[in-house]
Scaffold this active site. Sequence first.
Site, PDB file in Angstrom:
ATOM      1  N   CYS A   3       0.640  -0.863   0.094  1.00 48.59           N
ATOM      2  CA  CYS A   3      -0.100  -0.353   0.179  1.00 48.59           C
ATOM      3  C   CYS A   3       1.156   1.375   0.331  1.00 48.59           C
ATOM      4  CB  CYS A   3      -1.201   0.107   1.478  1.00 48.59           C
ATOM      5  SG  CYS A   3      -1.938   1.464   1.268  1.00 48.59           S
ATOM      6  N   HIS A  99      -7.965   8.105   2.667  1.00 44.52           N
ATOM      7  CA  HIS A  99      -7.276   9.019   2.491  1.00 44.52           C
ATOM      8  C   HIS A  99      -8.390  10.228   2.579  1.00 44.52           C
ATOM      9  CE1 HIS A  99      -7.276   8.002  -0.994  1.00 44.52           C
ATOM     10  NE2 HIS A  99      -7.646   9.021  -1.702  1.00 44.52           N
ATOM     11  N   HIS A 101      -8.712  14.260   1.525  1.00 38.78           N
ATOM     12  CA  HIS A 101      -8.488  15.712   0.524  1.00 38.78           C
ATOM     13  C   HIS A 101      -8.544  17.076   1.148  1.00 38.78           C
ATOM     14  CE1 HIS A 101      -7.607  13.315  -3.530  1.00 38.78           C
ATOM     15  NE2 HIS A 101      -8.065  12.639  -2.274  1.00 38.78           N
TER      16      HIS A 101
HETATM   17  P1  AMP Z   1      -7.935   9.411  -4.847  1.00 45.18           P
HETATM   18  O1  AMP Z   1      -7.731   9.666  -6.352  1.00 45.18           O
HETATM   19  O2  AMP Z   1      -8.548   9.952  -3.995  1.00 45.18           O
HETATM   20  O3  AMP Z   1      -7.810   8.132  -4.237  1.00 45.18           O
HETATM   21  O4  AMP Z   1      -6.550  10.241  -4.560  1.00 45.18           O
HETATM   22  C1  AMP Z   1      -6.041   9.906  -4.296  1.00 45.18           C
HETATM   23  C2  AMP Z   1      -4.566  10.713  -4.729  1.00 45.18           C
HETATM   24  O5  AMP Z   1      -3.314   9.967  -4.452  1.00 45.18           O
HETATM   25  C3  AMP Z   1      -4.290  11.610  -5.802  1.00 45.18           C
HETATM   26  O6  AMP Z   1      -4.421  12.437  -5.511  1.00 45.18           O
HETATM   27  C4  AMP Z   1      -2.808  11.315  -5.729  1.00 45.18           C
HETATM   28  O7  AMP Z   1      -2.447  12.220  -6.289  1.00 45.18           O
HETATM   29  C5  AMP Z   1      -2.060  11.292  -3.989  1.00 45.18           C
HETATM   30  N1  AMP Z   1      -0.601  10.242  -4.256  1.00 45.18           N
HETATM   31  C6  AMP Z   1      -0.935   9.447  -5.019  1.00 45.18           C
HETATM   32  N2  AMP Z   1       0.213   8.817  -4.894  1.00 45.18           N
HETATM   33  C7  AMP Z   1       1.320  10.151  -3.963  1.00 45.18           C
HETATM   34  C8  AMP Z   1       2.522   9.799  -3.406  1.00 45.18           C
HETATM   35  N3  AMP Z   1       3.637   8.836  -3.638  1.00 45.18           N
HETATM   36  N4  AMP Z   1       2.905  10.808  -2.736  1.00 45.18           N
HETATM   37  C9  AMP Z   1       1.555  12.143  -2.502  1.00 45.18           C
HETATM   38  N5  AMP Z   1       0.664  12.319  -3.412  1.00 45.18           N
HETATM   39  C10 AMP Z   1       0.232  10.629  -4.033  1.00 45.18           C
HETATM   40 ZN    ZN Z   2      -1.964   1.746   3.740  1.00 51.09          ZN
END
Ligand code: AMP
Ligand code: ZN
Length: 113
Positions: A3, A99, A101
């Site tokens: 993950c 998560h 945002h």
């Molecule tokens: P979701 O589409 O709601 O699942 O959001 C996942 C978020 O994680 C997206 O906005 C991505 O830009 C962000 N994300 C993915 N990998 C990373 C990373 N390594 N560091 C920071 N953000 C990330």
């Molecule tokens: Zn996790």
Amino acid sequence: MDCIFCKIISGEIPSKKVYEDESVYAFYDINPMAPVHVLIVPKTHIASINELTPENSAVVAHIYEVAAKLAKELGVAESGYRMVSNCGADAGQTVFHLHFHLLGGRPLKVDMC
Ligand code: AMP
Ligand code: ZN
């Protein structure tokens, strides 16, 4: 566990940390959609809102307390901001570790969907 957010929390994958305590980690989104775009996650692996139960859901209230504190620190508490948690395919969830945002720093689209 494979993950990406668990690996960010453990430090295996680097991130720009904004906040950390015993149960929550917050960091800048790698692909920001607004001038302020922070992800706030529980340290415990919970795949999505669908996995919340009476036993693990207290962290969500704590995440919102952290959001209020970070919004002040990042200068958007008064101008306004949005908290979003995508759940599942139709919402566009791409990382299956719960998560939130925190988005702000400009007027956000009013459409919710
Ligand atoms: P979701 O589409 O709601 O699942 O959001 C996942 C978020 O994680 C997206 O906005 C991505 O830009 C962000 N994300 C993915 N990998 C990373 C990373 N390594 N560091 C920071 N953000 C990330
Ligand atoms: Zn996790």
